[in-house]
Design a protein around this motif. Structure first.
Motif, PDB file in Angstrom:
ATOM      1  N   ARG A 186     112.495 -16.161  48.425  1.00  0.00           N
ATOM      2  CA  ARG A 186     112.639 -16.471  47.010  1.00  0.00           C
ATOM      3  C   ARG A 186     111.405 -17.207  46.484  1.00  0.00           C
ATOM      4  N   GLY A 187     110.801 -16.649  45.433  1.00  0.00           N
ATOM      5  CA  GLY A 187     109.720 -17.309  44.726  1.00  0.00           C
ATOM      6  C   GLY A 187     108.516 -17.661  45.581  1.00  0.00           C
ATOM      7  N   LEU A 188     108.163 -16.799  46.511  1.00  0.00           N
ATOM      8  CA  LEU A 188     107.090 -17.109  47.464  1.00  0.00           C
ATOM      9  C   LEU A 188     105.724 -17.045  46.781  1.00  0.00           C
ATOM     10  N   SER A 200     110.056 -12.309  45.638  1.00  0.00           N
ATOM     11  CA  SER A 200     111.437 -12.501  46.072  1.00  0.00           C
ATOM     12  C   SER A 200     111.921 -11.190  46.685  1.00  0.00           C
ATOM     13  N   LEU A 201     112.521 -11.301  47.861  1.00  0.00           N
ATOM     14  CA  LEU A 201     112.837 -10.095  48.630  1.00  0.00           C
ATOM     15  C   LEU A 201     113.949 -10.413  49.619  1.00  0.00           C
ATOM     16  N   ASP A 202     114.824  -9.441  49.869  1.00  0.00           N
ATOM     17  CA  ASP A 202     115.868  -9.567  50.887  1.00  0.00           C
ATOM     18  C   ASP A 202     115.688  -8.495  51.946  1.00  0.00           C
ATOM     19  N   VAL A 203     115.996  -8.858  53.195  1.00  0.00           N
ATOM     20  CA  VAL A 203     116.119  -7.871  54.259  1.00  0.00           C
ATOM     21  C   VAL A 203     117.562  -7.914  54.731  1.00  0.00           C
ATOM     22  N   ARG A 204     118.223  -6.788  54.648  1.00  0.00           N
ATOM     23  CA  ARG A 204     119.635  -6.730  54.970  1.00  0.00           C
ATOM     24  C   ARG A 204     119.858  -6.523  56.462  1.00  0.00           C
ATOM     25  N   LEU A 242     103.681 -18.555  60.432  1.00  0.00           N
ATOM     26  CA  LEU A 242     102.272 -18.693  60.777  1.00  0.00           C
ATOM     27  C   LEU A 242     101.436 -19.122  59.582  1.00  0.00           C
ATOM     28  N   VAL A 243     101.952 -18.911  58.378  1.00  0.00           N
ATOM     29  CA  VAL A 243     101.310 -19.348  57.134  1.00  0.00           C
ATOM     30  C   VAL A 243     102.339 -20.131  56.333  1.00  0.00           C
ATOM     31  N   ARG A 244     101.926 -21.279  55.807  1.00  0.00           N
ATOM     32  CA  ARG A 244     102.832 -22.111  55.021  1.00  0.00           C
ATOM     33  C   ARG A 244     102.628 -21.830  53.531  1.00  0.00           C
ATOM     34  N   PRO A 245     103.676 -21.400  52.834  1.00  0.00           N
ATOM     35  CA  PRO A 245     103.530 -21.120  51.398  1.00  0.00           C
ATOM     36  C   PRO A 245     103.429 -22.406  50.580  1.00  0.00           C
ATOM     37  N   GLN A 246     102.736 -22.315  49.435  1.00  0.00           N
ATOM     38  CA  GLN A 246     102.675 -23.464  48.531  1.00  0.00           C
ATOM     39  C   GLN A 246     103.993 -23.645  47.759  1.00  0.00           C
ATOM     40  N   GLU A 247     104.659 -22.529  47.500  1.00  0.00           N
ATOM     41  CA  GLU A 247     105.931 -22.575  46.778  1.00  0.00           C
ATOM     42  C   GLU A 247     106.864 -21.529  47.361  1.00  0.00           C
ATOM     43  N   GLY A 248     108.153 -21.715  47.113  1.00  0.00           N
ATOM     44  CA  GLY A 248     109.143 -20.728  47.518  1.00  0.00           C
ATOM     45  C   GLY A 248     109.868 -21.104  48.798  1.00  0.00           C
ATOM     46  N   THR A 249     110.907 -20.333  49.095  1.00  0.00           N
ATOM     47  CA  THR A 249     111.721 -20.571  50.288  1.00  0.00           C
ATOM     48  C   THR A 249     111.917 -19.271  51.061  1.00  0.00           C
ATOM     49  N   ILE A 250     112.070 -19.419  52.370  1.00  0.00           N
ATOM     50  CA  ILE A 250     112.419 -18.305  53.252  1.00  0.00           C
ATOM     51  C   ILE A 250     113.581 -18.779  54.105  1.00  0.00           C
ATOM     52  N   SER A 251     114.662 -18.028  54.105  1.00  0.00           N
ATOM     53  CA  SER A 251     115.830 -18.426  54.884  1.00  0.00           C
ATOM     54  C   SER A 251     116.358 -17.258  55.705  1.00  0.00           C
ATOM     55  N   TYR A 252     116.919 -17.611  56.854  1.00  0.00           N
ATOM     56  CA  TYR A 252     117.503 -16.643  57.767  1.00  0.00           C
ATOM     57  C   TYR A 252     118.970 -17.006  57.926  1.00  0.00           C
TER      58      TYR A 252
END
Length: 295
Positions: free
Chosen positions: A11-13, A38-42, A67-77
């Motif tokens: 979201r918002g990467l 913003s993207l989903d993997v099902r 391996l890379v840290r975004p300045q903004e946004g979230t990644i969740s599993y």
């Protein structure tokens, strides 16, 4: 789609890297590599992330891997935040695994294939075999189409296709649920590409894996993808089913990518309404299943 169907959520990467300085006195500019993606993997799907070189697709993959840290946004599993790889708990490190573009540089040249896979079990003992590890090693190699004799060889003694199979075996040894493949077949010969693609598709189905497949090659995408996301200059411009994208793309950039692919192969360019040529005439038509052969 329900929340239970979503394995990976982006979201918002946003990611930016330092750019070149115009002069010694001027401040360094920042180059936006990923802009509000913003993207989903099902669960149990193969999502292809495509775009030309520099579109930001590999940066997205490296953010997913930590391996890379975004300045903004979230990644969740599965609702759990994925931070930098060294900050992730072991179960999340195992759950998301990478298959890199160049297996020659991602495998330790001083180690045998067997040692490479055993090292994965040593780092993550929670998924290490409890019985005969030699048999477990043979099973992992067999799953990717390699015989047990490969275990005693070093990566330099293997072909490019065999090395990529070893990379896949190392990832599978940790029992992941999500594979991130970054241009995993682009460095291989065309005949070997087809074999590795078929292997990935078979593994995805039999092991019920989710796959985030990064590529610039639309011919590859048509063969394997359930859905396709298209990036351009760091932005996500389209995300739809593979069938929809190849028959009626909604974004002009996607249409231009398809037109370029058809032109390179000498096929008819899609009509103005976006309709693609018949499957038999398209360079991006799926290939028939073929028996895997080890070179």
């Amino acid at each position: 789609m329900t929340s239970a169907d979503t394995l990976l959520e982006i979201r918002g990467l946003r990611v930016a890297f330092p750019g070149p300085k115009r002069s010694l006195r001027s401040p360094r500019t920042m180059v936006r590599a990923v802009d509000d993606v913003s993207l989903d993997v099902r669960a149990r799907e193969l999502l292809a992330l495509v775009g030309e070189s520099g579109s930001g697709k590999s940066t997205v993959a490296r953010c997913v891997l930590g391996l890379v840290r975004p300045q903004e946004g979230t990644i969740s599993y599965e609702g759990r935040t994925l931070g930098p790889v060294d900050k992730r708990p072991p179960e999340l490190q195992r759950a998301v695994q990478m298959v890199f573009q160049d297996p020659g540089s991602s495998l330790n040249p001083r180690m045998t294939v067997g040692a490479i896979i055993r090292e994965a079990w040593k780092v993550h003992p929670a998924v290490a075999p409890t019985g005969d590890r030699r048999q477990a090693l043979r099973d992992v190699l067999a799953d990717v189409g390699l015989d047990e004799g490969v275990a005693d060889r070093r990566p330099s003694a293997l072909s490019g296709g065999q090395r990529q199979r070893v990379s896949i075996a190392r990832a599978l040894a940790l029992k992941p649920r999500l594979l991130v493949c970054d241009e995993a077949v682009s460095a291989l010969d065309v005949s070997v590409q087809s074999q590795i693609l078929r292997l990935l598709v078979d593994l995805q189905r039999t092991r019920e894996l989710s796959v985030l497949f990064i590529t610039h090659d639309l011919a590859v995408v048509r063969q394997i993808a359930d859905r396709v996301a298209v990036m351009r200059k760091g932005e996500l411009v389209e995300c739809t089913s593979a069938e929809q994208l190849f028959t009626a793309p909604s974004h002009p950039y996607t249409s231009s990518l398809l037109g370029a692919a058809y032109a390179l192969e000498g096929a008819d360019v899609p009509d103005e309404d976006g309709a693609a040529p018949p499957t038999g005439e398209s360079p991006t038509a799926p290939v028939e299943k073929q028996q895997e052969q080890i070179s």
